[in-house]
Design a protein around this motif. Structure first.
Motif, PDB file in Angstrom:
ATOM      1  N   PRO A  31       0.964   4.505 -58.789  1.00  0.00           N
ATOM      2  CA  PRO A  31       1.009   3.540 -57.668  1.00  0.00           C
ATOM      3  C   PRO A  31       2.280   3.650 -56.828  1.00  0.00           C
ATOM      4  O   PRO A  31       2.240   3.479 -55.614  1.00  0.00           O
ATOM      5  CB  PRO A  31       0.942   2.170 -58.354  1.00  0.00           C
ATOM      6  N   TYR A  32       3.405   3.957 -57.458  1.00  0.00           N
ATOM      7  CA  TYR A  32       4.660   4.136 -56.713  1.00  0.00           C
ATOM      8  C   TYR A  32       4.584   5.351 -55.797  1.00  0.00           C
ATOM      9  O   TYR A  32       5.015   5.297 -54.643  1.00  0.00           O
ATOM     10  CB  TYR A  32       5.850   4.287 -57.671  1.00  0.00           C
ATOM     11  N   LEU A  33       4.051   6.443 -56.333  1.00  0.00           N
ATOM     12  CA  LEU A  33       3.941   7.661 -55.520  1.00  0.00           C
ATOM     13  C   LEU A  33       2.994   7.440 -54.345  1.00  0.00           C
ATOM     14  O   LEU A  33       3.309   7.813 -53.213  1.00  0.00           O
ATOM     15  CB  LEU A  33       3.471   8.828 -56.390  1.00  0.00           C
ATOM     16  N   ARG A  34       1.845   6.839 -54.615  1.00  0.00           N
ATOM     17  CA  ARG A  34       0.880   6.564 -53.521  1.00  0.00           C
ATOM     18  C   ARG A  34       1.501   5.677 -52.452  1.00  0.00           C
ATOM     19  O   ARG A  34       1.359   5.946 -51.257  1.00  0.00           O
ATOM     20  CB  ARG A  34      -0.374   5.901 -54.084  1.00  0.00           C
ATOM     21  N   ALA A  35       2.154   4.596 -52.885  1.00  0.00           N
ATOM     22  CA  ALA A  35       2.753   3.657 -51.930  1.00  0.00           C
ATOM     23  C   ALA A  35       3.818   4.340 -51.080  1.00  0.00           C
ATOM     24  O   ALA A  35       4.010   3.986 -49.916  1.00  0.00           O
ATOM     25  CB  ALA A  35       3.358   2.464 -52.675  1.00  0.00           C
ATOM     26  N   SER A  36       4.483   5.328 -51.644  1.00  0.00           N
ATOM     27  CA  SER A  36       5.542   6.043 -50.931  1.00  0.00           C
ATOM     28  C   SER A  36       5.009   7.232 -50.137  1.00  0.00           C
ATOM     29  O   SER A  36       5.789   7.985 -49.546  1.00  0.00           O
ATOM     30  CB  SER A  36       6.610   6.515 -51.928  1.00  0.00           C
ATOM     31  N   GLY A  37       3.686   7.419 -50.128  1.00  0.00           N
ATOM     32  CA  GLY A  37       3.083   8.491 -49.349  1.00  0.00           C
ATOM     33  C   GLY A  37       3.279   9.870 -49.966  1.00  0.00           C
ATOM     34  O   GLY A  37       3.340  10.873 -49.252  1.00  0.00           O
ATOM     35  N   GLN A  60      11.220   6.778 -57.651  1.00  0.00           N
ATOM     36  CA  GLN A  60      12.295   6.585 -56.679  1.00  0.00           C
ATOM     37  C   GLN A  60      13.080   7.892 -56.503  1.00  0.00           C
ATOM     38  O   GLN A  60      13.438   8.267 -55.382  1.00  0.00           O
ATOM     39  CB  GLN A  60      13.211   5.461 -57.158  1.00  0.00           C
ATOM     40  N   SER A  61      13.299   8.598 -57.600  1.00  0.00           N
ATOM     41  CA  SER A  61      14.018   9.874 -57.550  1.00  0.00           C
ATOM     42  C   SER A  61      13.234  10.924 -56.785  1.00  0.00           C
ATOM     43  O   SER A  61      13.805  11.692 -56.000  1.00  0.00           O
ATOM     44  CB  SER A  61      14.310  10.370 -58.967  1.00  0.00           C
ATOM     45  N   VAL A  62      11.918  10.967 -57.004  1.00  0.00           N
ATOM     46  CA  VAL A  62      11.054  11.909 -56.274  1.00  0.00           C
ATOM     47  C   VAL A  62      11.146  11.620 -54.781  1.00  0.00           C
ATOM     48  O   VAL A  62      11.339  12.532 -53.962  1.00  0.00           O
ATOM     49  CB  VAL A  62       9.595  11.835 -56.774  1.00  0.00           C
ATOM     50  N   ALA A  63      11.009  10.341 -54.406  1.00  0.00           N
ATOM     51  CA  ALA A  63      11.076   9.968 -52.987  1.00  0.00           C
ATOM     52  C   ALA A  63      12.431  10.331 -52.383  1.00  0.00           C
ATOM     53  O   ALA A  63      12.502  10.876 -51.278  1.00  0.00           O
ATOM     54  CB  ALA A  63      10.798   8.470 -52.831  1.00  0.00           C
ATOM     55  N   GLU A  64      13.489  10.057 -53.121  1.00  0.00           N
ATOM     56  CA  GLU A  64      14.841  10.380 -52.632  1.00  0.00           C
ATOM     57  C   GLU A  64      14.991  11.882 -52.410  1.00  0.00           C
ATOM     58  O   GLU A  64      15.494  12.315 -51.373  1.00  0.00           O
ATOM     59  CB  GLU A  64      15.881   9.874 -53.633  1.00  0.00           C
ATOM     60  N   TYR A  65      14.560  12.681 -53.373  1.00  0.00           N
ATOM     61  CA  TYR A  65      14.654  14.134 -53.238  1.00  0.00           C
ATOM     62  C   TYR A  65      13.861  14.623 -52.021  1.00  0.00           C
ATOM     63  O   TYR A  65      14.328  15.468 -51.266  1.00  0.00           O
ATOM     64  CB  TYR A  65      14.161  14.835 -54.500  1.00  0.00           C
ATOM     65  N   LEU A  66      12.652  14.072 -51.848  1.00  0.00           N
ATOM     66  CA  LEU A  66      11.777  14.508 -50.757  1.00  0.00           C
ATOM     67  C   LEU A  66      12.178  13.929 -49.402  1.00  0.00           C
ATOM     68  O   LEU A  66      11.638  14.334 -48.367  1.00  0.00           O
ATOM     69  CB  LEU A  66      10.329  14.136 -51.070  1.00  0.00           C
ATOM     70  N   GLY A  67      13.102  12.970 -49.407  1.00  0.00           N
ATOM     71  CA  GLY A  67      13.567  12.378 -48.157  1.00  0.00           C
ATOM     72  C   GLY A  67      12.555  11.434 -47.523  1.00  0.00           C
ATOM     73  O   GLY A  67      12.511  11.310 -46.302  1.00  0.00           O
ATOM     74  N   VAL A  68      11.743  10.797 -48.361  1.00  0.00           N
ATOM     75  CA  VAL A  68      10.775   9.827 -47.859  1.00  0.00           C
ATOM     76  C   VAL A  68      11.173   8.442 -48.366  1.00  0.00           C
ATOM     77  O   VAL A  68      11.788   8.315 -49.431  1.00  0.00           O
ATOM     78  CB  VAL A  68       9.327  10.167 -48.279  1.00  0.00           C
ATOM     79  N   PRO A  69      10.807   7.390 -47.641  1.00  0.00           N
ATOM     80  CA  PRO A  69      11.148   6.042 -48.103  1.00  0.00           C
ATOM     81  C   PRO A  69      10.415   5.703 -49.394  1.00  0.00           C
ATOM     82  O   PRO A  69       9.223   6.015 -49.547  1.00  0.00           O
ATOM     83  CB  PRO A  69      10.656   5.127 -46.971  1.00  0.00           C
ATOM     84  N   PHE A  70      11.144   5.103 -50.332  1.00  0.00           N
ATOM     85  CA  PHE A  70      10.525   4.611 -51.558  1.00  0.00           C
ATOM     86  C   PHE A  70       9.919   3.258 -51.262  1.00  0.00           C
ATOM     87  O   PHE A  70      10.593   2.358 -50.769  1.00  0.00           O
ATOM     88  CB  PHE A  70      11.544   4.505 -52.689  1.00  0.00           C
ATOM     89  N   VAL A  71       8.622   3.115 -51.550  1.00  0.00           N
ATOM     90  CA  VAL A  71       7.895   1.889 -51.240  1.00  0.00           C
ATOM     91  C   VAL A  71       7.326   1.314 -52.535  1.00  0.00           C
ATOM     92  O   VAL A  71       6.675   2.033 -53.304  1.00  0.00           O
ATOM     93  CB  VAL A  71       6.757   2.152 -50.224  1.00  0.00           C
ATOM     94  N   GLU A  72       7.556   0.024 -52.731  1.00  0.00           N
ATOM     95  CA  GLU A  72       6.966  -0.663 -53.892  1.00  0.00           C
ATOM     96  C   GLU A  72       5.471  -0.830 -53.646  1.00  0.00           C
ATOM     97  O   GLU A  72       5.059  -1.178 -52.530  1.00  0.00           O
ATOM     98  CB  GLU A  72       7.592  -2.051 -54.074  1.00  0.00           C
ATOM     99  N   PRO A  73       4.648  -0.586 -54.666  1.00  0.00           N
ATOM    100  CA  PRO A  73       3.205  -0.805 -54.473  1.00  0.00           C
ATOM    101  C   PRO A  73       2.902  -2.289 -54.349  1.00  0.00           C
ATOM    102  O   PRO A  73       3.655  -3.126 -54.853  1.00  0.00           O
ATOM    103  CB  PRO A  73       2.582  -0.213 -55.732  1.00  0.00           C
ATOM    104  N   ASN A  74       1.811  -2.604 -53.661  1.00  0.00           N
ATOM    105  CA  ASN A  74       1.381  -3.999 -53.584  1.00  0.00           C
ATOM    106  C   ASN A  74       0.944  -4.458 -54.951  1.00  0.00           C
ATOM    107  O   ASN A  74       0.295  -3.732 -55.691  1.00  0.00           O
ATOM    108  CB  ASN A  74       0.229  -4.153 -52.583  1.00  0.00           C
ATOM    109  N   SER A  75       1.278  -5.682 -55.281  1.00  0.00           N
ATOM    110  CA  SER A  75       0.897  -6.217 -56.604  1.00  0.00           C
ATOM    111  C   SER A  75      -0.586  -6.430 -56.707  1.00  0.00           C
ATOM    112  O   SER A  75      -1.246  -6.796 -55.779  1.00  0.00           O
ATOM    113  CB  SER A  75       1.613  -7.542 -56.853  1.00  0.00           C
TER     114      SER A  75
END
Length: 180
Positions: free
Chosen positions: A35-41, A165-180
Motif C-alpha cells: 500500500p505504501y508503494l502504490r500510494a507513492s506511485g 520511504q527509503s525506496v521513494a527517497e532513492y527514486l526521488g518521488v514523494p512518499f505518500v501514506e496510503p489512505n486508511s
C-alpha cells in the motif's frame, strides 16, 4: 512510473525463535509495503514463494526495474545462536547506486530499529551481485534472537513503512501514506 522488484526471502527452512520462519515474516513485510508503494506511485513486481533464488534473480533481470530489494532476517552461526542482534544492509561492492540505496535504507531504519544498523559491501550474495538493477539485501534483525525476532513480529508495518520511504527517497518521488 518507477518500478522495483521486491524479493522477500524464499527461505521457509529458516525458523524463527518461538515459531514461524523467515519466508513467512518477510512476506508479511512485503505485503505491508504494497500500500505504501502504490500510494507513492511506485510500481512493483514480487517474487513468488515457490521460486528458487535463481528464478527470482532471472525474473528481476528480465524486467526493467529501477531497484531490486531483497528482504531477509538473519541467523547466527551455531556457535553463537541466539546471541547476536542488529540489522545489516548489503550492496554489491562496485555498485555506487546500490551503496547510495543501502545508505538511505540504513539511515531511515535507524529511526525505528533500537540496535545497530550496518551498511556492508559484498561480492558473495547472489541477489545483489547478479541482478541488473541496483540491489540491496536487508537483514532486518536476527530471527534466532528472542528480542530481535519479537521486534520483527511487532514491527511489520514500521519496517514496511521505513523501507517504502527509503525506496521513494532513492527514486526521488514523494512518499505518500496510503489512505486508511
Amino acid at each position: 512510473m518507477p518500478r522495483i522488484y521486491l524479493s522477500p526471502s524464499l527461505q521457509e527452512f529458516n525458523p524463527y525463535v518461538n515459531g514461524g520462519n523467515e519466508e513467512y515474516y518477510m512476506n508479511l513485510v512485503a505485503d505491508a509495503m504494497e500500500p505504501y508503494l502504490r500510494a507513492s506511485g511506485i510500481d512493483f513486481v514480487r517474487n513468488d514463494p515457490e521460486m528458487t533464488l535463481r528464478q527470482a534473480i532471472n525474473e528481476s533481470n528480465a524486467g526493467n526495474y529501477d531497484l531490486h530489494l531483497a528482504l531477509h532476517s538473519n541467523a547466527s552461526p551455531a556457535s553463537t545462536a541466539g546471541q547476536n542482534q542488529g540489522a545489516d544492509v548489503y550492496y554489491y561492492t562496485t555498485s555506487q547506486n546500490g551503496k547510495r540505496f543501502a545508505d538511505i535504507i540504513a539511515n531511515n531504519y535507524e529511526d525505528i530499529y533500537p540496535r545497530s544498523v550496518d551498511v556492508l559491501p559484498t561480492t558473495s550474495l547472489a541477489e545483489v551481485r547478479d541482478t541488473n538493477a541496483p540491489a540491496v539485501l536487508i537483514e532486518t534483525a536476527f530471527h534466532d534472537n528472542t528480542q530481535d525476532a519479537d521486534w520483527i513480529r511487532n514491527n511489520i508495518d514500521n519496517i514496511a513503512r521505513s523501507l517504502s520511504q527509503s525506496v521513494a527517497e532513492y527514486l526521488g518521488v514523494p512518499f505518500v501514506e496510503p489512505n486508511s
